[in-house]
Scaffold this motif. Structure first.
Motif: not given
Length: 455
Positions: A142-144, A192-199, A203-210
């Protein structure tokens, strides 16, 4: 020297190498505003005493109490975040039955974003409380809800690497839980990849799409090919399962006429930012391919005992130069603690070396040169995990992130058995074997406090 965002004084343990622990006794650790370790000062350095006098009364100066020690934050390379809802149940079933009877129905419920929020809030908090500062997560199809997990990691301060799972093969996945079709699975993954990269931009510590094909049995050839192309297009991390059990390993061999490793490689899914879970049945050529491509193994010792049908020859793979880190594999592994997985990895390695069938002669019972030490297990939970993800994490060292746990060995109700005369290396080993969540006083990620426990 006044521009340091944070200053800590205390004793730290960090991996010098897979077998050696670097003991930094009563050192000073200077952390900059980006959350990076800018400078480490030893008591033998000429500036040490003057530095302490100058800074010790500043608000940003943290001196550890007696009995407290610094460790790097743990890096969990394999977590099925939605399975936190079923942790500790149904572990007596074979893998195929466990997935279809329990796991897929639970994961299907994550179409409900409110349910997803409740579970994901809980699991991220629990992992932080257990000293896990970085986690590599499988979410669901689920993308959301998958985006929500990335947002929760961002909000709670954990470094999260999150994958929207792809399961598009209609012959292998239940009708109630699979991607509607291949095109949809790939489009949702790209979104999903695009949205996480925008997020991640804020984000100081980093979040990454996989990029996350669940495993080969769940995916069509077209999906696997498309996922490899998306990973290359956006330079993302990649995760999946590889040669986990007799059933999974055999299925891929029958379908492709080759092992998991080579099938995944053909689809562009093995590379330096790839982490493959389990890998118990890697043959010599598979191992060489992992080393050549820089692909890492997420070793999940508790989960393997339940579902992998074998013990991973960890020492052999490590000696070969393959990157390895530890994974809890919630909920195939029942514990959210990498301390528990450190202990189990040592236990499993000894059982593999000594053998388990007493009816066999001792010289035929085990696999020689298989045992690892607790030093090595600690390395896999920290520095090995950082190398597996190609990130500057997992060590208390200059130019690494300030991701640490502060361990309180004198916690009032359950103090560790540390007595006069214990050497620091003995204290380190006691911490490895005896720490429970109540001993983890504080957790910091990228220079931000994300968990604290009152005395």
């Amino acid at each position: 020297m006044n521009n340091h965002s944070l200053i800590f004084q205390g004793t730290a343990f960090s991996s010098e190498s897979p077998t050696e622990i670097n003991i930094l006794k009563d050192h000073i650790f200077c952390v900059n505003s980006d959350g990076m370790i800018e400078k480490i000062i030893s008591p033998v350095d000429a500036e040490y005493e003057n530095f302490v006098k100058t800074h010790q009364n500043n608000k940003n100066y943290h001196r550890l109490d007696e009995g407290q020690y610094l460790l790097p934050g743990f890096i969990d390379l394999h977590v099925h975040a939605p399975q936190w809802a079923q942790t500790g149940t149904a572990l007596d079933l074979p893998l195929y039955d466990w997935l279809n009877t329990y796991t897929f129905p639970i994961e299907a419920k994550f179409s409900d974003v409110e349910f997803a929020k409740e579970v994901y809030d809980h699991v991220v908090s629990q992992l932080l409380a257990n000293g896990t500062t970085t986690a590599l997560y499988f979410a669901t199809i689920h993308k959301e809800a998958s985006l929500l997990l990335a947002q929760i990691c961002a909000d709670k301060g954990q470094r999260g690497l999150v994958g929207k799972v792809v399961m598009d093969d209609t012959s292998q996945n239940p009708a109630f839980y699979r991607d509607p079709n291949t095109a949809n699975a790939l489009a949702d993954t790209e979104d999903f990849i695009i949205a996480v990269k925008e997020l991640a931009e804020n984000v100081k510590q980093g979040v990454y799409p996989v990029v996350t094909p669940r495993f080969i049995p769940s995916c069509t050839d077209e999906a696997l090919k498309g996922l490899g192309e998306l990973a290359a297009k956006y330079d993302t991390h990649i995760q999946s399962h590889c040669s986990e059990s007799d059933w999974a390993h055999g299925y891929v061999k029958e379908r492709f006429g080759k092992n998991d490793a080579f099938a995944l490689h053909d689809f562009g899914l093995l590379q330096d930012k790839s982490v493959m879970a389990h890998c118990n049945f890697l043959e010599e050529d598979d191992q060489d391919l992992f080393k050549e491509t820089g692909t890492a193994i997420a070793h999940c010792p508790i989960s393997n005992a339940y579902f992998a049908n074998s013990a991973l020859p960890l020492k052999k793979f490590s000696d070969k130069g393959i990157d390895i880190g530890l994974g809890s594999d919630i909920s195939g592994g029942f514990s959210p603690s990498l301390y528990d997985n450190i202990r189990q990895s040592v236990i499993t390695s000894r059982m593999l070396e000594d053998g388990v069938d007493p009816s066999l002669p001792s010289d035929e019972r085990g696999l020689e040169n298989s045992r690892i030490t607790v030093n090595e297990a600690f390395y896999f939970a920290t520095a090995g995990g950082g190398e597996s993800l190609s990130l500057p994490i997992g060590k208390i060292q200059e130019n690494y992130t300030w991701d640490v746990q502060i361990i309180d060995t004198k916690y009032a109700t359950t103090p560790l058995p540390i007595f006069k005369g214990d050497e620091l290396i003995d204290i380190f080993q006691k911490i490895m074997y005896l720490t429970r969540p109540e001993h983890i006083r504080e957790v910091w990620v990228q220079g931000e406090k994300v968990h604290s426990k009152q005395k």
